[in-house]
Scaffold this motif. Sequence first.
Motif, mmCIF file in Angstrom:
data_model
loop_
_atom_site.group_PDB
_atom_site.id
_atom_site.type_symbol
_atom_site.label_atom_id
_atom_site.label_comp_id
_atom_site.label_asym_id
_atom_site.label_seq_id
_atom_site.Cartn_x
_atom_site.Cartn_y
_atom_site.Cartn_z
ATOM 1 N N GLN B 252 0.874 -1.105 0.044
ATOM 2 C CA GLN B 252 -0.028 -0.097 0.062
ATOM 3 C C GLN B 252 0.787 1.138 -0.037
ATOM 4 O OE1 GLN B 252 -4.083 0.648 0.491
ATOM 5 N NE2 GLN B 252 -2.725 2.158 -0.883
ATOM 6 N N VAL B 253 1.886 1.195 0.961
ATOM 7 C CA VAL B 253 2.705 2.699 0.822
ATOM 8 C C VAL B 253 3.540 2.998 -0.314
ATOM 9 C CG1 VAL B 253 2.429 2.770 3.385
ATOM 10 C CG2 VAL B 253 4.278 1.587 2.468
ATOM 11 N N TYR B 254 3.968 1.788 -0.641
ATOM 12 C CA TYR B 254 4.889 1.792 -2.196
ATOM 13 C C TYR B 254 3.966 2.153 -3.332
ATOM 14 C CZ TYR B 254 9.069 -0.622 -0.285
ATOM 15 O OH TYR B 254 10.135 -0.944 0.626
ATOM 16 N N LEU B 255 2.872 1.593 -3.370
ATOM 17 C CA LEU B 255 1.785 2.048 -4.282
ATOM 18 C C LEU B 255 1.456 3.490 -4.427
ATOM 19 C CD1 LEU B 255 -0.246 1.177 -6.618
ATOM 20 C CD2 LEU B 255 -1.734 1.011 -4.983
ATOM 21 N N LEU B 256 1.149 4.153 -2.888
ATOM 22 C CA LEU B 256 0.862 5.542 -2.881
ATOM 23 C C LEU B 256 2.106 6.279 -3.025
ATOM 24 C CD1 LEU B 256 -1.079 5.316 0.302
ATOM 25 C CD2 LEU B 256 -1.992 5.337 -1.935
ATOM 26 N N ALA B 257 3.378 5.865 -2.733
ATOM 27 C CA ALA B 257 4.516 6.836 -3.278
ATOM 28 C C ALA B 257 4.738 6.911 -4.673
ATOM 29 C CB ALA B 257 5.839 5.988 -2.689
ATOM 30 N N GLY B 258 4.427 5.734 -5.355
ATOM 31 C CA GLY B 258 4.468 5.813 -6.881
ATOM 32 C C GLY B 258 3.264 6.715 -7.309
ATOM 33 N N ALA B 259 2.470 6.554 -6.875
ATOM 34 C CA ALA B 259 1.150 7.509 -7.174
ATOM 35 C C ALA B 259 1.595 9.064 -6.955
ATOM 36 C CB ALA B 259 -0.042 7.230 -6.401
ATOM 37 N N VAL B 260 1.963 9.304 -5.889
ATOM 38 C CA VAL B 260 2.391 10.828 -5.713
ATOM 39 C C VAL B 260 3.330 10.921 -6.815
ATOM 40 C CG1 VAL B 260 3.663 12.550 -4.235
ATOM 41 C CG2 VAL B 260 2.030 10.748 -3.345
ATOM 42 N N ASP B 261 4.384 10.333 -7.104
ATOM 43 C CA ASP B 261 5.275 10.492 -8.203
ATOM 44 C C ASP B 261 4.857 10.769 -9.502
ATOM 45 O OD1 ASP B 261 7.643 10.375 -6.342
ATOM 46 O OD2 ASP B 261 7.978 8.322 -6.738
ATOM 47 N N VAL B 262 3.775 9.845 -9.816
ATOM 48 C CA VAL B 262 3.273 10.273 -11.101
ATOM 49 C C VAL B 262 2.456 11.296 -11.086
ATOM 50 C CG1 VAL B 262 1.283 9.204 -12.386
ATOM 51 C CG2 VAL B 262 3.156 7.712 -11.745
ATOM 52 N N ALA B 263 1.602 11.595 -9.988
ATOM 53 C CA ALA B 263 0.683 12.815 -9.773
ATOM 54 C C ALA B 263 1.385 14.103 -10.166
ATOM 55 C CB ALA B 263 -0.163 12.724 -8.417
ATOM 56 N N VAL B 264 2.575 14.265 -9.438
ATOM 57 C CA VAL B 264 3.193 15.489 -9.537
ATOM 58 C C VAL B 264 3.915 15.796 -10.878
ATOM 59 C CG1 VAL B 264 3.815 15.793 -6.909
ATOM 60 C CG2 VAL B 264 5.503 14.766 -8.470
ATOM 61 N N GLU B 265 4.347 14.546 -11.607
ATOM 62 C CA GLU B 265 4.696 14.658 -12.810
ATOM 63 C C GLU B 265 3.740 14.908 -13.809
ATOM 64 O OE1 GLU B 265 8.098 15.350 -13.263
ATOM 65 O OE2 GLU B 265 8.876 14.563 -11.368
ATOM 66 N N THR B 266 2.720 14.315 -13.581
ATOM 67 C CA THR B 266 1.443 14.445 -14.474
ATOM 68 C C THR B 266 0.559 15.654 -14.440
ATOM 69 O OG1 THR B 266 0.065 13.054 -13.678
ATOM 70 C CG2 THR B 266 2.020 12.094 -15.344
ATOM 71 N N HIS B 267 0.843 16.259 -13.177
ATOM 72 C CA HIS B 267 0.046 17.294 -12.805
ATOM 73 C C HIS B 267 -1.566 16.815 -12.352
ATOM 74 C CE1 HIS B 267 2.770 20.773 -14.075
ATOM 75 N NE2 HIS B 267 3.340 19.805 -13.657
ATOM 76 N N SER B 268 -1.656 15.640 -11.867
ATOM 77 C CA SER B 268 -2.740 15.224 -11.436
ATOM 78 C C SER B 268 -3.195 15.732 -10.158
ATOM 79 C CB SER B 268 -3.112 13.842 -11.849
ATOM 80 O OG SER B 268 -4.090 13.227 -11.177
ATOM 81 N N ALA B 269 -4.010 16.644 -9.769
ATOM 82 C CA ALA B 269 -4.383 17.096 -8.378
ATOM 83 C C ALA B 269 -5.397 16.044 -7.842
ATOM 84 C CB ALA B 269 -4.789 18.392 -8.592
#
Lengths: 622, 622
Positions: B252-269
Amino acid sequence: MEGPAAPTPSALAALRPLPLDAVRLDPGGLLGGWQERNASATLPHCLDQLTAYGNLANLRRVTGDSDEKFAGMWFADTDVYKTLEATAWEIGRSGGSTEWMADIAALLEKAQDADGYLNSYYQVDHRDEQWSDLGFSHEMYTAGHLIQAAVAAARAAGSPQLVTVARRFADLLVRKFGPDGADVIDGHPEVETALVELYRLTGHEPYLALAQRFLTLRGHGLLGEGRFGPRYWQDHAPLLDTDEATGHAVRQVYLLAGAVDVAVETHSAELLAAVERIWESALAGKTYLTGGMGSRHKDEGFGDNYELPPDRAYAETCAAIGSFQLAWRLLLATGKARYADEMERALYNGIAGSTARDGRSFFYSNPLQLRTGHDGSHEDTPSQRLTWYSCACCPPNLARLMASLQAYAATGFENGLQLHLYAAGTVTAGGFRLGVRTSYPWDERIDITVEEAGKGPFTLALRVPAWCREARLTVNGSLVRAGAQEGYLRITRTWKAGDVVTLVLAMPPRLVTAHPRVDAVRGSAALTRGPVVYCLEHADLAADGSFEDWELDASSPLSVAEHELAPAIRAEFRRRPDTSGPLYQPLADATPGSESVTAPAIPYFLWANRAPGPMRVWIPLT
Amino acid sequence: MEGPAAPTPSALAALRPLPLDAVRLDPGGLLGGWQERNASATLPHCLDQLTAYGNLANLRRVTGDSDEKFAGMWFADTDVYKTLEATAWEIGRSGGSTEWMADIAALLEKAQDADGYLNSYYQVDHRDEQWSDLGFSHEMYTAGHLIQAAVAAARAAGSPQLVTVARRFADLLVRKFGPDGADVIDGHPEVETALVELYRLTGHEPYLALAQRFLTLRGHGLLGEGRFGPRYWQDHAPLLDTDEATGHAVRQVYLLAGAVDVAVETHSAELLAAVERIWESALAGKTYLTGGMGSRHKDEGFGDNYELPPDRAYAETCAAIGSFQLAWRLLLATGKARYADEMERALYNGIAGSTARDGRSFFYSNPLQLRTGHDGSHEDTPSQRLTWYSCACCPPNLARLMASLQAYAATGFENGLQLHLYAAGTVTAGGFRLGVRTSYPWDERIDITVEEAGKGPFTLALRVPAWCREARLTVNGSLVRAGAQEGYLRITRTWKAGDVVTLVLAMPPRLVTAHPRVDAVRGSAALTRGPVVYCLEHADLAADGSFEDWELDASSPLSVAEHELAPAIRAEFRRRPDTSGPLYQPLADATPGSESVTAPAIPYFLWANRAPGPMRVWIPLT
């Protein structure tokens, strides 16, 4: 006609089991009703599932009569054997057809190897691996259930064919692992008690000697470390040097049951004392209020002393059944009411709760709490009973216990009779026939009518459960001033037909607390009445209700109230109004508060028979 | 020289990481001391174990240079990769030889298949099974750790060879599982964050797109039921539709870390908000006081809300590390002090407690209680740290975090600097050099000296942890009346060399309580001081002592006291004199009682550094 666990005449025994047909339970009573449900629903359901889940096809693969893949667990044969055993006891109880039993016995005979080996997992795909992984292969465990089925068939259903098959396998075990064979033991005890029962049936001493040998070999690390260390399979120390229940709970109680059987047949007071000591340790620190055992999911194990989480209680159904069977053996060996108390506690709570009201779905693990939003993913603590499990050990285990339940209600001795479990029905022994009328455990009154009287003085011993603080006994309406001695009220007299004994076991609703070392339920109490543990269940709340924030005022009155399921306990609770606080905060900031709410608690064993949802046994105190 | 998690200039970011060498921690301080120990003990220990446990031989089998059997878990390569990553960060921190890294990089290059595939388990014995069991094969998880090692090597140790190997594998993933490939995901997230980091390093957009694709594919049941149901691997619902942390905590926490990385690079608020929401749910109901996560051993999972047993806390070391890395990413993305608070809590408790004082043994699971007579069989909650584990994910994970710990202490923004973690050392950024002197967390005072001053107004933002009720700030001895805003005290001025900022974070010993729904610690409190959680440990008692029956009077005074390990909290307890009672009894029969005893509580993270024995964080209140 003998029942389960029938010590030989020369065995150490304080009490003797009655013949299997000595007790008949009324279908209108709670226990008799369970037996009827077992016969009409659970047992047919098990038979259906053996076909649906491929257990029977597994055996037909061995005989070349099935092309299916092997299905289920590698010890799937045991589901067949336990269902066979249940069928045999049921035939003994109520008659009925022996056709299915005979068919299966023929299949087993055909499937059995010439040397006696029989195991559908290891006979087709894994021949090379036979006896190679005794820690986990369950080969002797499987043999044990075959033997127990055969013993039941011989005792209750007059079928000798299964005994032939079982003896062939047992003889193989004696050749391979007896005094001239390899020093090995099975990772999952069960064959020990089975071999003693087979000895009791056949008089063939090598079976008893092999059981004794397995017990002696255990505790010296023969099984190695395995996945969970040697305590998991009770191979860390010999029973005689042990004083604590450890590891996998089912293995532990099955092992102890086998040890009692060996102890009483070999007159080993030392071994019997060891079992009592280990068992006492489980009761003193490792048993749930429901009689359930096993606090850890990972290894299905006991865990530490006082480690008794209600939410993650594993409390496997089979452990409660094994515990009941062990308590019965200890009761026979010692005559101590304590063991009958344990049988009663397990029966009305841990065991009874595992079966749905319709008899067709079951819990494998029996938690004492499910939270709102419970993550009961998969088979790991589902929020409702399931119709079957990938490891389906529990349902047919329930079936074999329920089909023979009447055998555990009473025992005999010269010129006397003990009643241990109170249920409406008839007891016939020693020239007496007693009619028992009661709504126990819903009602505190038990009426026993002497319908036929034998000759001379005869002692009736009636168990007074430890939970009972006030027992009142009358004979033909006259109060008998007999104090309970060691858990039994005894009346010796010359009886005549028509005599009526009335026992009243006062059972006010009561709050029970746990030892202060049981961290998981600190500051909480449980509602009980008589032997029955109660719980709060979501279905008794309004649709949007929750009892996550309820507290119980220990001084508020408790009353018995009618309820759709069974007599309920009505109590007043206080609700914490604001639960929006953080997960952790300075103690000084915590703000209690309360508003009043009244609700019923239902018998624990009846939970999860309405919609899925939260439940809790232990209720925080204000 | 960038550190772990380096968003591109165009990424969503409230704060920017400083270069890896901007912060140097003094070896005499607590955090700097951990880094030194990691370099001198933990990292060499990991290298030794990679040889001793066959991880390197596994890779040499692929190149034909070893005849050994495959050893360890099927994802044993990840231990090599995490150790590589740790080595790279350590070279970046303190210099030293790149020889081992170069040797391993050469081995990996030789072992890699022509198409880029690299996995020593699946390249020799199990070629036919490649990519066939993505739920449990960990093939992409393993690729992810290879990629992270390569990114660290490129950023901190100037080694391009690993990047070549990692890119070949990443390119294979893009070809096989990119927009033209199969719709699959890995059962264990990790590759997502790794791919984004590789994108950040190389600018190659298909890596970012693949990470995004994996996130989009997740939550639709592609992985099936598995052993524990789809919630186990967070495949039950898309992140955007989820509001609860579930299943295997590390996943779960690894998935969320990856999701933050994707979110900030793709500008997905929207995606960033989903991560914050899920993370908040974990903090609100599924996190231990130590910052540990994971309440169940069976599936290493979160469990239900408020299911937080201290004794059976799984609280895997890797979950705390992953939680720390996730909090860092959220801190960078949002600038919220809340996330730095979580980093601090996890670091000083859940993470720090997993390593022994000598840096050479480790906990895998981090319970908050061990009872007297604890059954810590095998690797399942041992009572002492072990030098290695059959699944050795945690030790090299600790090594890579500790080797890069300085990177997490501070962040920068235009004309400003935030200090998040307080430790003795030096911060160099924006033309400024700040010297930090403090014994935090043992002392409440932090002195920051401007050793070199840049030009013009510059803002220094100092985190005031949420646990602190009274923060006092002076500049050159004058009290600054600045209230903390959103968790930071900010001082903007034109600085000159020699200016001294002093922050005093009052840290009296304090009793903390849990939300009343946390059943497992009801009626108990924990001792804390500043960010540090304290515990009672057997070693502070007389030889025959036990605190199983101690209770804490909430009104009794707490004081800080000297202790051989670290500043302790001295408290007065009351002992229940008679604990011989039954496991359950009527509430009315329970008899409290007490005698007084005084003892020190030590920082939780220092427990189990003396003889093995009981420990507890949560102490029953009188």
